[in-house]
Design an enzyme around this catalytic site. Structure first.
Site, PDB file in Angstrom:
ATOM      1  N   HIS A 219       0.860  -1.186   0.000  1.00  0.00           N
ATOM      2  CA  HIS A 219       0.000   0.000   0.000  1.00  0.00           C
ATOM      3  C   HIS A 219       0.895   1.235   0.000  1.00  0.00           C
ATOM      4  O   HIS A 219       1.858   1.310   0.765  1.00  0.00           O
ATOM      5  CB  HIS A 219      -0.899   0.035   1.245  1.00  0.00           C
ATOM      6  CG  HIS A 219      -1.727   1.279   1.305  1.00  0.00           C
ATOM      7  ND1 HIS A 219      -2.920   1.410   0.641  1.00  0.00           N
ATOM      8  CD2 HIS A 219      -1.505   2.481   1.912  1.00  0.00           C
ATOM      9  CE1 HIS A 219      -3.414   2.618   0.841  1.00  0.00           C
ATOM     10  NE2 HIS A 219      -2.569   3.284   1.617  1.00  0.00           N
TER      11      HIS A 219
ATOM     12  N   ASP B  63     -15.042   2.082   7.736  1.00  0.00           N
ATOM     13  CA  ASP B  63     -14.014   2.991   7.210  1.00  0.00           C
ATOM     14  C   ASP B  63     -14.519   3.759   6.001  1.00  0.00           C
ATOM     15  O   ASP B  63     -14.254   4.947   5.847  1.00  0.00           O
ATOM     16  CB  ASP B  63     -12.744   2.221   6.824  1.00  0.00           C
ATOM     17  CG  ASP B  63     -11.748   3.169   6.188  1.00  0.00           C
ATOM     18  OD1 ASP B  63     -11.274   4.063   6.901  1.00  0.00           O
ATOM     19  OD2 ASP B  63     -11.495   3.066   4.981  1.00  0.00           O
TER      20      ASP B  63
ATOM     21  N   ARG C  41     -14.623  12.195   7.129  1.00  0.00           N
ATOM     22  CA  ARG C  41     -13.382  12.912   7.472  1.00  0.00           C
ATOM     23  C   ARG C  41     -12.971  13.839   6.342  1.00  0.00           C
ATOM     24  O   ARG C  41     -12.452  14.933   6.570  1.00  0.00           O
ATOM     25  CB  ARG C  41     -12.272  11.903   7.783  1.00  0.00           C
ATOM     26  CG  ARG C  41     -12.473  11.197   9.124  1.00  0.00           C
ATOM     27  CD  ARG C  41     -11.567   9.978   9.234  1.00  0.00           C
ATOM     28  NE  ARG C  41     -10.182  10.309   9.018  1.00  0.00           N
ATOM     29  CZ  ARG C  41      -9.300   9.515   8.391  1.00  0.00           C
ATOM     30  NH1 ARG C  41      -9.659   8.331   7.943  1.00  0.00           N
ATOM     31  NH2 ARG C  41      -8.068   9.895   8.235  1.00  0.00           N
TER      32      ARG C  41
END
Ligand code: URA
Length: 424
Positions: A83, A162, A169
């Site tokens: 990642h 998430d 967010r």
């Protein structure tokens, strides 16, 4: 049973959240019983007050528990993934996944789309004719067993807490919290069912983390979360103060990745691909293959062709080309300096990136560097090309480059690519 207001007040006042509070608030938020404005307040309290290692590990677990955990046990090869926290010209996943597969491991890369000035891996691959991002679990498993590499869209069942929280967010100024970033990234990777994980944490103007201490803190936090969840995790901290390679933009980056897979390409892209492959193969327990030699030989290219074809893409189809291309030339002679963020914003304004999740991207838009940072250039020499299907966007791209593409008499040393390696 808890009250959302009490949980918010606990963190607002600088106290630790208990395991039960964390489990409850994330489950209730996923169900819709905690409202967006309450979660936004909690995210802001976490951003300002922080979370310790124990809270962050529990937060990660609760996000994993909000959805499904995948298992690719029948694949027959060790699984390992990578990642990147994202950067300008960061196309490394494209050559890396087929390379690691060519070396004997399997890469289940469930990926996202780009937002802002860093490009998304799926956006890049979607510039290939016919290529399809969405696969079923059965298709992913079959492709991992057959080809050894899959790059596809993440499934909605993976860490849904998430997905919801990250979108919140994004619009409430609460992305930049290290515990929230670390748990967001790690929950998705742990739920993906990989056996090992290599993180590429970028640092510099074009990165999420602008400073070395913040990048190190993020890397260490993620490596610790991996350890706490039994996922072998290594992090490289790598430079993102200059663009990676010469191509920035979806189809332009695919073309550069193909060059690398055929044994050529820019030295920095090759070096980072090989460095990450080495770490991935070490975690996968593959010790008898040299990824540098495999990449240089072109042996990863047939794996790329199969990986693209397995998802409906035509690897030999010409990539889209922009209808408008113009050069930016040096206004004087000297040494050229190229800032990653400026180039990223220029490519974005040309149409390569999106401002909102629902925006479309232009496959052919972007920036192609014709020189490298540190090169000696003469007045009038073309330094880079701007590619777009919307010529009106060029003025904005040029404005973005005004401060970031500079020719001067005092050369800056080219930054080191690999800053640090963080192991458990
Ligand atoms: N990428 C993620 O997946 N999550 C974050 O919070 C930040 C970057």
């Amino acid at each position: 049973m808890f009250s959302a207001v009490e949980v918010i007040a606990t963190k607002r006042d600088g106290r630790r959240l208990t395991d039960d509070q964390i489990d409850w608030v994330l489950a209730a938020y996923t169900r819709g019983d905690v409202a967006d404005e309450q979660m936004a307040a909690l995210a802001m309290a976490i951003l300002l007050q922080g979370m310790d290692g124990g809270e962050t590990a529990r937060w990660t677990q609760a996000m994993i528990d909000s959805g499904e955990v995948l298992s690719f046990s029948g694949v027959g090869r060790p699984l390992v993934d990578k990642h990147s926290t994202g950067g300008v010209g960061d196309k490394i996943t494209l050559p890396l996944a087929p390379l690691v597969a060519a070396c004997g491991a399997a890469v289940p890369q469930l990926s996202g789309r780009g937002l802002g000035h860093t490009g998304g891996t799926l956006d890049k691959l979607e510039s290939i004719l016919g290529w399809r991002a969405s696969l079923t679990l059965e298709e992913i498993t079959a492709q991992l067993a057959d080809v050894g590499a899959v790059i596809c869209a993440t499934t909605p069942t993976l860490a849904p807490a998430d997905r919801k929280l990250y979108a919140l967010r994004d619009v409430t100024g609460t992305v930049e919290s290290i515990p929230l970033i670390a748990s967001s990234i790690m929950s998705k990777k742990i739920a993906e069912g990989t056996g090992g994980l290599v993180l590429d944490v970028k640092v510099g103007s074009g990165a999420f983390m602008k400073t070395a201490p913040r990048a190190r803190e993020l890397a260490e936090t993620m490596v610790r979360i991996g350890g706490a969840h039994g996922l072998a995790t290594t992090a490289l901290i790598t430079d993102m103060s200059v663009p990676l390679g010469r191509a920035v933009g979806n189809a332009l980056e695919v073309a550069e990745s193909v060059e690398v897979l055929r044994g050529g390409g820019p030295a920095d892209v090759v070096a980072l691909t090989v460095a990450l492959a080495r770490e991935m193969l070490a975690l996968a327990g593959v010790s008898d293959v040299d990824p540098a030699a495999v990449l240089a030989s072109g042996a990863a290219y047939p794996v790329w062709e199969r990986m693209i074809a397995a998802q409906g893409g035509d690897p030999s189809a010409p990539l889209p080309a922009a209808t408008h291309v113009e050069a930016v030339v040096a206004d004087r002679s000297g040494v050229v300096d190229v800032d990653a963020l400026s180039v990223g914003v220029a490519a974005w304004r040309l149409g390569a990136g999106r401002a909102r999740k629902e925006d479309a991207v232009q496959a052919a838009a972007g920036v192609l560097l014709l020189v490298e940072p540190g090169d000696q250039v003469v007045a009038g020499q073309p330094l880079l090309e701007l590619h777009t299907d919307t010529p009106d966007a060029v003025a904005g791209a040029r404005a973005a480059l005004a401060q970031g593409l500079v020719v001067s008499e005092d050369p800056k040393p080219r930054p080191t690519l690999l800053h640090a390696t963080i192991r458990p």
